[in-house]
Design a protein around this motif. Structure first.
Motif, PDB file in Angstrom:
ATOM      1  N   CYS A 243      29.471  31.069  39.381  1.00 56.82           N
ATOM      2  CA  CYS A 243      29.634  29.899  40.114  1.00 56.82           C
ATOM      3  C   CYS A 243      30.084  28.621  39.683  1.00 56.82           C
ATOM      4  N   ASN A 244      31.084  27.988  39.921  1.00 60.93           N
ATOM      5  CA  ASN A 244      31.645  26.840  39.322  1.00 60.93           C
ATOM      6  C   ASN A 244      31.293  25.461  40.183  1.00 60.93           C
ATOM      7  N   ALA A 245      30.147  25.506  40.774  1.00 53.84           N
ATOM      8  CA  ALA A 245      29.649  24.294  41.505  1.00 53.84           C
ATOM      9  C   ALA A 245      29.001  23.426  40.329  1.00 53.84           C
ATOM     10  N   ARG A 246      29.200  22.072  40.483  1.00 51.97           N
ATOM     11  CA  ARG A 246      28.857  21.299  39.554  1.00 51.97           C
ATOM     12  C   ARG A 246      27.422  21.369  39.284  1.00 51.97           C
ATOM     13  N   ARG A 247      26.521  21.641  40.361  1.00 50.94           N
ATOM     14  CA  ARG A 247      25.082  21.761  40.170  1.00 50.94           C
ATOM     15  C   ARG A 247      24.609  23.094  40.971  1.00 50.94           C
ATOM     16  N   PRO A 251      18.471  30.940  41.693  1.00 49.57           N
ATOM     17  CA  PRO A 251      17.456  31.116  40.662  1.00 49.57           C
ATOM     18  C   PRO A 251      17.770  32.186  39.640  1.00 49.57           C
ATOM     19  N   GLY A 252      18.788  32.878  39.965  1.00 48.42           N
ATOM     20  CA  GLY A 252      19.228  33.914  39.065  1.00 48.42           C
ATOM     21  C   GLY A 252      20.581  33.341  38.155  1.00 48.42           C
ATOM     22  N   GLY A 253      20.826  32.281  38.192  1.00 52.41           N
ATOM     23  CA  GLY A 253      21.785  31.627  37.405  1.00 52.41           C
ATOM     24  C   GLY A 253      23.176  31.757  37.852  1.00 52.41           C
ATOM     25  N   ARG A 254      24.005  31.054  37.462  1.00 54.98           N
ATOM     26  CA  ARG A 254      25.455  30.875  37.903  1.00 54.98           C
ATOM     27  C   ARG A 254      26.161  32.427  38.108  1.00 54.98           C
ATOM     28  N   GLU A 255      25.600  33.416  37.282  1.00 60.59           N
ATOM     29  CA  GLU A 255      26.434  34.587  37.388  1.00 60.59           C
ATOM     30  C   GLU A 255      25.801  35.571  38.424  1.00 60.59           C
ATOM     31  N   LEU A 266      31.943  33.455  46.621  1.00 57.75           N
ATOM     32  CA  LEU A 266      33.196  33.454  47.142  1.00 57.75           C
ATOM     33  C   LEU A 266      34.053  32.799  46.107  1.00 57.75           C
ATOM     34  N   LEU A 267      35.282  33.582  45.934  1.00 57.90           N
ATOM     35  CA  LEU A 267      36.346  33.149  45.027  1.00 57.90           C
ATOM     36  C   LEU A 267      37.545  32.285  45.676  1.00 57.90           C
ATOM     37  N   CYS A 268      38.090  31.608  44.921  1.00 55.11           N
ATOM     38  CA  CYS A 268      39.173  30.695  45.570  1.00 55.11           C
ATOM     39  C   CYS A 268      40.188  31.447  46.379  1.00 55.11           C
ATOM     40  N   SER A 269      40.533  31.477  47.635  1.00 51.26           N
ATOM     41  CA  SER A 269      41.418  32.224  48.043  1.00 51.26           C
ATOM     42  C   SER A 269      42.619  32.162  47.774  1.00 51.26           C
ATOM     43  N   SER A 270      43.029  31.087  46.894  1.00 54.68           N
ATOM     44  CA  SER A 270      44.402  30.651  46.237  1.00 54.68           C
ATOM     45  C   SER A 270      44.565  31.296  44.915  1.00 54.68           C
ATOM     46  N   CYS A 271      43.784  30.947  44.061  1.00 55.67           N
ATOM     47  CA  CYS A 271      43.802  31.274  42.756  1.00 55.67           C
ATOM     48  C   CYS A 271      42.845  32.157  42.025  1.00 55.67           C
ATOM     49  N   HIS A 277      28.988  29.940  44.860  1.00 53.81           N
ATOM     50  CA  HIS A 277      27.767  30.406  46.054  1.00 53.81           C
ATOM     51  C   HIS A 277      28.087  29.757  47.287  1.00 53.81           C
ATOM     52  N   ARG A 278      27.751  30.665  48.346  1.00 56.70           N
ATOM     53  CA  ARG A 278      27.992  30.083  49.627  1.00 56.70           C
ATOM     54  C   ARG A 278      27.281  28.845  49.770  1.00 56.70           C
ATOM     55  N   ARG A 279      25.904  28.735  49.338  1.00 55.97           N
ATOM     56  CA  ARG A 279      24.850  27.677  49.302  1.00 55.97           C
ATOM     57  C   ARG A 279      25.240  26.671  48.522  1.00 55.97           C
ATOM     58  N   CYS A 280      25.864  26.765  47.345  1.00 53.69           N
ATOM     59  CA  CYS A 280      26.330  25.573  46.825  1.00 53.69           C
ATOM     60  C   CYS A 280      27.464  24.843  47.404  1.00 53.69           C
TER      61      CYS A 280
END
Length: 296
Positions: A243-247, A251-255, A266-271, A277-280
């Motif tokens: 997850c590349n969100a700023r914050r 609980p399980g971390g960005r991965e 969710l991955l960027c639909s372009s690149c 994360h959906r919640r982020c």
């Protein structure tokens, strides 16, 4: 340092990798160069046939390791390597002036000797096929095609300008006579392309390979292309997984990535190079696509 060329750091595209065993250290191609091992035995009669029969496969495939073996097996014996070193110590390289030249020009009457790492600087040619001949700058073969590059013609590989004429450092495809390239660039391409080596413009293989071999390009006829290696393919097909969100409060971390729910990644639909994360991202459950800041 290599016992034959006396160099610690040499271009692997020219000299191959370096191996050592029991006090002997040498580059693969220094050993298989025409006079690194074969020419020294040409005066020994039957011994030359023994060398040729046990080493031709190595010369064609350029195995990176395992070339120090007994004479009966594939590779070079310790005795052969010592003999090559002793003979080289008696000859001076006409390019760098250092003793230890293992290769001598095959032109009758020419006694110029040189080291394998000095071939490019001295504009020498070492052919890794047939009789494995070598030539100095004065007697090396030249391309027969009568063509000159257009003004501001660039190398098809590095895209830098080539010389305004055919030369040792500037070559042209003999088939299409349109693709121009630097000698050093086509050598690197040959190493990486392996069995797929051919003209990058017209895709000709037979005439192109024979011409480059004649001009001293070392080609591996058994190695698969470097871009098809497991490591290279693994990097190409590796999926972004964090997850590349700023914050990211997951609980399980960005991965952490779940197939659905708040922590679905969710991955960027372009690149596809960024994920969130959906919640982020505060996306609704019904939303199936997302774009990163750079692509939005």
């Amino acid at each position: 340092a290599c016992m034959l060329c006396q160099q610690v750091e040499a271009d692997p595209d020219i000299c191959g990798c370096k191996s050592s065993k029991k006090g002997l250290c040498a580059h693969t191609c220094c050993l298989v160069s025409p006079q690194g091992s074969l020419q020294l035995s040409a005066r020994d009669g039957p011994f030359l046939a023994d060398l040729m029969s046990s080493r031709l496969s190595l010369l064609c495939s350029f195995w990176p390791t395992g070339f120090f073996h007994k004479r009966a097996g594939m590779g070079f014996s310790f005795e052969d390597t010592r003999r090559a070193t002793q003979m080289a110590a008696q000859k001076r390289c006409f390019v760098c002036g250092v003793m230890g030249a293992t290769i001598t020009c095959q032109k009758k009457g020419c006694d110029r000797s040189f080291q394998l790492p000095c071939t490019s600087e001295g504009e020498c040619v070492t052919q890794f096929f047939g009789l494995y001949r070598s030539f100095c700058w004065e007697h090396h073969p030249e391309q027969a095609v009568q063509v000159t590059p257009e003004q501001n013609r660039t190398c098809i590989i590095c895209l830098d300008l080539v010389e305004g004429r055919k030369s040792y450092h500037t070559m042209v495809c003999p088939a299409c006579q349109h693709a121009w390239f630097h000698q050093s660039c086509i050598q690197k391409q040959a190493i990486h392309a392996g069995v797929c080596f051919r003209c990058l413009h017209c895709q000709n293989k037979d005439l192109f390979v024979m011409e480059t071999l004649t001009m001293g390009i070392r080609i591996s006829r058994s190695r698969q292309p470097s871009w098809e290696s497991d490591q290279a393919c693994g990097l190409v097909y590796q999926r972004h997984s964090c997850c590349n969100a700023r914050r990211c409060p997951c609980p399980g971390g960005r991965e952490q990535a779940e197939e659905e729910g708040s922590w679905q990644l969710l991955l960027c639909s372009s690149c596809t190079a960024k994920g969130i994360h959906r919640r982020c991202s505060y996306l609704r459950n019904s939303t199936t696509t997302w774009e990163c800041v750079c692509c939005a």
